[in-house]
Scaffold this motif. Structure first.
Motif, short mmCIF file in Angstrom:
data_model
loop_
_atom_site.label_atom_id
_atom_site.label_comp_id
_atom_site.label_asym_id
_atom_site.label_seq_id
_atom_site.Cartn_x
_atom_site.Cartn_y
_atom_site.Cartn_z
N THR A 59 9.88 16.35 -51.22
CA THR A 59 8.52 16.11 -51.69
C THR A 59 8.03 17.41 -52.32
O THR A 59 8.74 18.42 -52.32
CB THR A 59 7.59 15.70 -50.53
OG1 THR A 59 7.44 16.81 -49.65
CG2 THR A 59 8.13 14.51 -49.76
N SER A 60 6.80 17.41 -52.78
CA SER A 60 6.27 18.63 -53.39
C SER A 60 6.22 19.78 -52.39
O SER A 60 6.40 20.93 -52.76
CB SER A 60 4.88 18.36 -53.97
OG SER A 60 4.00 17.94 -52.95
N GLY A 61 5.99 19.50 -51.14
CA GLY A 61 5.95 20.55 -50.12
C GLY A 61 7.32 21.04 -49.69
O GLY A 61 7.44 22.08 -49.04
N SER A 62 8.36 20.30 -50.06
CA SER A 62 9.72 20.69 -49.65
C SER A 62 10.11 22.05 -50.21
O SER A 62 10.83 22.81 -49.56
CB SER A 62 10.73 19.64 -50.10
OG SER A 62 10.48 18.41 -49.47
N TRP A 63 9.65 22.36 -51.43
CA TRP A 63 10.03 23.65 -52.02
C TRP A 63 9.44 24.81 -51.23
O TRP A 63 10.08 25.86 -51.08
CB TRP A 63 9.64 23.69 -53.49
CG TRP A 63 10.31 22.56 -54.22
CD1 TRP A 63 9.70 21.46 -54.75
CD2 TRP A 63 11.71 22.37 -54.39
NE1 TRP A 63 10.65 20.61 -55.28
CE2 TRP A 63 11.91 21.15 -55.06
CE3 TRP A 63 12.84 23.12 -54.05
CZ2 TRP A 63 13.15 20.66 -55.41
CZ3 TRP A 63 14.09 22.64 -54.40
CH2 TRP A 63 14.23 21.43 -55.06
N TRP A 64 8.24 24.63 -50.70
CA TRP A 64 7.65 25.67 -49.84
C TRP A 64 8.45 25.78 -48.54
O TRP A 64 8.65 26.87 -48.01
CB TRP A 64 6.18 25.36 -49.55
CG TRP A 64 5.31 25.57 -50.74
CD1 TRP A 64 4.62 24.62 -51.42
CD2 TRP A 64 5.03 26.81 -51.39
NE1 TRP A 64 3.94 25.18 -52.47
CE2 TRP A 64 4.16 26.54 -52.48
CE3 TRP A 64 5.41 28.13 -51.18
CZ2 TRP A 64 3.68 27.51 -53.33
CZ3 TRP A 64 4.93 29.12 -52.04
CH2 TRP A 64 4.08 28.81 -53.09
N ALA A 65 8.90 24.64 -48.04
CA ALA A 65 9.71 24.65 -46.81
C ALA A 65 11.05 25.35 -47.06
O ALA A 65 11.53 26.12 -46.22
CB ALA A 65 9.94 23.22 -46.32
N ILE A 66 11.65 25.10 -48.21
CA ILE A 66 12.92 25.75 -48.56
C ILE A 66 12.72 27.25 -48.68
O ILE A 66 13.52 28.05 -48.16
CB ILE A 66 13.50 25.13 -49.86
CG1 ILE A 66 13.95 23.69 -49.58
CG2 ILE A 66 14.64 25.98 -50.40
CD1 ILE A 66 14.23 22.89 -50.84
N LEU A 67 11.63 27.66 -49.34
CA LEU A 67 11.33 29.09 -49.45
C LEU A 67 11.07 29.69 -48.07
O LEU A 67 11.54 30.80 -47.77
CB LEU A 67 10.13 29.31 -50.38
CG LEU A 67 9.69 30.77 -50.56
CD1 LEU A 67 10.84 31.62 -51.12
CD2 LEU A 67 8.46 30.84 -51.47
N SER A 68 10.36 28.97 -47.21
CA SER A 68 10.11 29.44 -45.85
C SER A 68 11.43 29.65 -45.10
O SER A 68 11.60 30.64 -44.39
CB SER A 68 9.24 28.44 -45.08
OG SER A 68 7.97 28.34 -45.67
N GLY A 69 12.35 28.70 -45.24
CA GLY A 69 13.65 28.84 -44.61
C GLY A 69 14.41 30.04 -45.13
O GLY A 69 15.01 30.81 -44.36
N ALA A 70 14.38 30.25 -46.44
CA ALA A 70 15.07 31.40 -47.04
C ALA A 70 14.46 32.71 -46.54
O ALA A 70 15.19 33.67 -46.23
CB ALA A 70 15.00 31.32 -48.56
N LEU A 71 13.14 32.75 -46.44
CA LEU A 71 12.48 33.96 -45.93
C LEU A 71 12.81 34.19 -44.46
O LEU A 71 13.06 35.33 -44.04
CB LEU A 71 10.96 33.86 -46.12
CG LEU A 71 10.47 33.94 -47.56
CD1 LEU A 71 8.99 33.57 -47.64
CD2 LEU A 71 10.72 35.33 -48.14
#
Length: 135
Positions: A59-71
Motif C-alpha cells: 500500500t502507500s504506507g508500505s514504502w515507509w515501512a520498508i524504509l523503516s526496516g532498512a533503517l
C-alpha cells in the motif's frame, strides 16, 4: 498507560541489548548477530502470518515501512560494529542520543512543535553523550 509500559520495556531491552551484544561479540562477529536477530524476526513474522495478525500487502504506507526496516537493520548493524570496536558504555550512550534526532526530524517532517524545552532537552542529551564519550 500501555504506551508507558511499552516505552519502559523498550528502554530496558535496548539497554540490555548493549550488554548482550557485547558479550556475544566476544565470541562472534557482527554478521553472526545479524543472522540470529534475523532468525528471531523470521519466527515472529511466521507467527504473525499464521495467526492472521498481518498479511503481505503493498500500500502507500508500505514504502515507509520498508524504509523503516532498512533503517532498523542498518542501525543495528552500525551498533554491532560500534560495539565490536568500542566500549559498550560509550557506544550505547552515544547511540542513545537518537531522541534528539527524532525531535528535530519530527519538527521538520511531521510539523510537530519545537519548543524551548525540546531544544534544551536535545542540548542536554547531546551534552550527556559527549561527556560520557569523552571520559
Amino acid at each position: 498507560m500501555i504506551w508507558l509500559i511499552c516505552a519502559l520495556y523498550f528502554v530496558g531491552s535496548i539497554g540490555a541489548l548493549g550488554i548482550t551484544s557485547t558479550l556475544a561479540l566476544r565470541h562472534l562477529r557482527w554478521p553472526d548477530l545479524v543472522l540470529w536477530v534475523g532468525i528471531g524476526y523470521m519466527i515472529v513474522v511466521a507467527f504473525l502470518l499464521i495467526t492472521h495478525h498481518t498479511t503481505l500487502q503493498i500500500t502507500s504506507g508500505s514504502w515507509w515501512a520498508i524504509l523503516s526496516g532498512a533503517l532498523a537493520i542498518s542501525g543495528l548493524i552500525a551498533l554491532y560494529v560500534g560495539l565490536q570496536h568500542g566500549s559498550a558504555a560509550k557506544v550505547v550512550t552515544v547511540s542513545a542520543a537518537y531522541p534528539a534526532m527524532t525531535v528535530l526530524l519530527a519538527a521538520l517532517f511531521l510539523s510537530e512543535g519545537l519548543t524551548v524545552p525540546h531544544v534544551l532537552g536535545v542540548l542536554f542529551v547531546v551534552a550527556g553523550g559527549v561527556l560520557i564519550a569523552a571520559f
